[in-house]
Design an enzyme around this catalytic site. Structure first.
Site, short mmCIF file in Angstrom:
data_model
loop_
_atom_site.label_atom_id
_atom_site.label_comp_id
_atom_site.label_asym_id
_atom_site.label_seq_id
_atom_site.Cartn_x
_atom_site.Cartn_y
_atom_site.Cartn_z
N ASP A 1 0.84 -1.19 0.00
CA ASP A 1 0.00 0.00 0.00
C ASP A 1 0.88 1.25 0.00
OD1 ASP A 1 -3.04 0.33 0.33
OD2 ASP A 1 -2.65 -1.59 1.30
N ASP B 1 -3.52 4.36 -1.92
CA ASP B 1 -4.62 4.65 -1.01
C ASP B 1 -5.03 6.11 -1.06
OD1 ASP B 1 -6.23 3.76 1.50
OD2 ASP B 1 -5.12 5.50 2.23
N GLU C 1 -6.93 3.70 -5.57
CA GLU C 1 -8.24 3.85 -4.95
C GLU C 1 -8.75 5.21 -5.38
OE1 GLU C 1 -10.19 3.27 -0.53
OE2 GLU C 1 -8.31 4.37 -0.70
N HIS D 1 -10.38 -5.28 2.17
CA HIS D 1 -10.31 -5.04 3.62
C HIS D 1 -11.28 -3.98 4.10
CE1 HIS D 1 -7.98 -1.93 1.73
NE2 HIS D 1 -7.96 -1.24 2.85
N ASP D 2 -11.90 -3.24 3.18
CA ASP D 2 -12.86 -2.19 3.53
C ASP D 2 -14.30 -2.63 3.30
OD1 ASP D 2 -11.07 -0.26 4.42
OD2 ASP D 2 -10.77 0.58 2.43
#
Length: 565
Positions: free
Chosen positions: A102, A204, A261, A333-334
């Site tokens: 990330d 991110d 993202e 993961h979200d």
């Protein structure tokens, strides 16, 4: 469609996302670590993936699961050492697997050395590394709500009427990208990691870098009197200059895999993922967030329909393939587990899990599989809000209570949508802690259904969800005669009923037909041509006169048979 677009290694990849804290504990402390991932590399290679995306393992106080970084150049002791990380990159490479990390440069932890120096000395250069503003008579500069709830402005300790901006947690102060020194620090760090052999980055919150700071009280859109911050910090004019600078000075030099993202409007998508785009691909949120309103309140979920889901998927597919390359996912993961999000409780079984696998694995773009998705892991029911670790879940629970919900009602919504649903330990066996750890206490509860859903049992069952995923992944492999059409074939929607999602993948003289009956009732599909079945999650009746009879929750892939003159 002919194969004219450039072949790239990242287009032909299958990505497996790991939440390190929950994947495999190697030292018995109840927390997953890098050595645990190294131990499981043979499993990942056998699955058929060739890229692993690691959620953050940098040094961090873990206020937001590692997305609050206190040192970009250190591994958090929770996960191991830099030597462990180097070994992971090396051993994964020996198996043909590249590692993504990330990249979190919108903010740091408040425990980062830069922020600590900014607080200690308002006249230091580090004060301009972050966004500090004077308040209005002791109140914040405006009434922006952070993504995690509450004011996006935090008072500076020991300074009156001074605040710093945090789009996320108050322990995640936003960096000031207007400052060239900040940009240079980040560029140097990115290259340092890529030179170590990293394959690339999942990037991110990148569209938040540019801020349009305005003072005042804006019309509230919630019971808390605050307003969603996104209008002022998402995709602001001028951000493209910084994104291009990063790409030219880091990613392009290393032919790095970058997936952002980034919720990019259609008219600007080619700038982001086109031939000279800032990134190789971006995630689409239109169908993965279909169950939540724009305000992001989990407890006010929208009443979506399969037709809406179908329309969102197809619109995104057509737009993305016109402009570049897509990143496809059902879980991360979200997100909660896909089986719970997309299917009614009474139909959450292996058949519908395989149906979802067909739907998403056969889309145009690079598929991202989240740990446990390939065995059909599901949401977890917690006994109390105190069982949840996720900071966003606690905020959503508080906001649900403010809206008038009872604690039980609010907890039910957390079961449906909490990010901790995807963060429970990986289910390897039916032994203690699902084979994740031998510790007496682990950092987050294991889902009790690990006795029925685990890797060990599914490996031995040819009909399992795991082995079904392997078959779909195989279609993209060098050994498959369907590789080119599965990866590079143009996606063409096929007319169908509102609850059937059907599309073709076409390249040169090869054609695949993908059919998904997203309902609990039998349906049918009419299409011209002669097809043979490659993969299906159910026994299908014989195709008669171009009519496909589709049992409930069918997911199937067919290959067109060429007519012989």
């Amino acid at each position: 469609m002919k194969l004219t677009e450039a072949k790239e290694w990242w287009k032909e990849s299958v990505v497996y996302q790991i939440y390190p804290r929950s994947f495999q504990d190697s030292n018995g402390d109840g927390i997953g670590d890098i050595r645990g991932i190294i131990e499981r590399l043979p499993y990942l290679a056998d699955l058929g993936i060739n890229v692993v995306w690691l959620c953050p393992v940098y040094k961090s106080p873990m206020d937001d699961g590692g997305y609050d970084i206190s040192d970009y150049y250190q591994i958090d002791p929770m996960f191991g050492t830099m030597d462990d990380m180097d070994e992971l990159i090396e051993k994964a490479g020996e198996l043909g697997i590249k590692i993504l990390m990330d990249l979190v440069v919108n903010h740091t932890s408040d425990e980062h050395e830069w922020f600590q120096k900014a607080l200690a000395n308002p006249k230091s250069k580090y004060r301009d590394y972050y966004i500090f503003r004077e308040g209005i008579n002791g109140n914040p500069p405006n009434n922006w709500r952070s993504y995690f709830g509450g004011s996006a402005w935090e008072p500076v300790p020991s300074e009156s009427n001074m605040f710093y901006l945090h789009a996320f947690s108050k322990k995640q102060p936003d960096l000031n990208w207007e400052n060239i020194a900040v940009r240079n620090e980040c560029i140097q760090m990115i290259n340092w990691w890529l030179e170590k052999g990293l394959g690339g980055f999942r990037i991110d919150a990148i569209l938040n870098l540019k801020k349009r700071i305005e003072y005042g009280v804006f019309p509230a859109n919630g019971e808390d009197g605050l307003v969603f911050i996104g209008h002022w910090i998402l995709n602001q004019p001028g951000i493209e200059e910084w994104l291009n600078e990063i790409d030219e000075l880091t990613f392009k030099k290393h032919n790095a895999f970058t997936v952002a993202e980034a919720d990019v409007p259609e008219e600007r998508l080619s700038e982001y993922i086109g031939e000279n785009g800032h990134f190789r691909m971006v995630f689409d949120f239109s169908y993965t967030d279909i169950d939540t309103p724009e305000t992001g309140e989990w407890f006010k979920q929208s009443k979506w329909t399969v037709k809406e889901l179908k329309d969102k998927i197809m619109i995104n597919e057509l737009i993305t393939q016109r402009n570049g390359w897509g990143a496809k996912y059902l879980e991360n993961h979200d997100q909660p587990r896909s089986i719970n999000k997309y299917l009614p409780q009474e139909y959450q079984d292996d058949r519908s899990k395989k149906m979802l696998a067909v739907l998403f694995m056969m889309l145009h773009g690079t598929p991202f599989i989240y740990q446990g998705q390939e065995i059909g892991m599901s949401n977890i029911r917690m006994d109390s809000i105190t069982d949840y670790n996720d900071i966003a879940t606690h905020d959503q629970y508080r906001r649900a209570l403010l809206s008038g919900m009872s604690p039980d009602e609010a907890l039910e919504w957390m079961y449906r949508r909490s990010r901790d649903n995807s963060r429970t330990p990986m289910q390897w066996t039916n032994q203690k802690n699902a084979g994740f750890s031998n510790a007496d206490e682990i950092w987050l509860k294991t889902n009790p259904n690990y006795h029925e859903i685990n890797v060990e049992q599914e490996q031995m069952d040819e009909t399992s969800v795991l082995n079904f995923y392997k078959k779909l992944i195989y279609l993209r492999s060098d050994f498959s005669k369907y590789k080119e059409v599965t990866i590079y074939g143009e996606l063409v929607p096929v007319e169908s009923s509102d609850t059937v999602i059907a599309y073709k993948r076409i390249i040169d003289d090869k054609e695949l037909l993908i059919v998904v009956n997203f309902s609990d009732a039998e349906d049918q599909l009419f299409t011209e041509g002669c097809y043979e079945q490659i993969i299906a999650n159910v026994e299908l009746p014989k195709i008669v006169e171009n009519k496909f009879i589709l049992p409930a929750y069918t997911g199937a892939v067919f290959s067109k048979i060429l007519e012989v003159e």
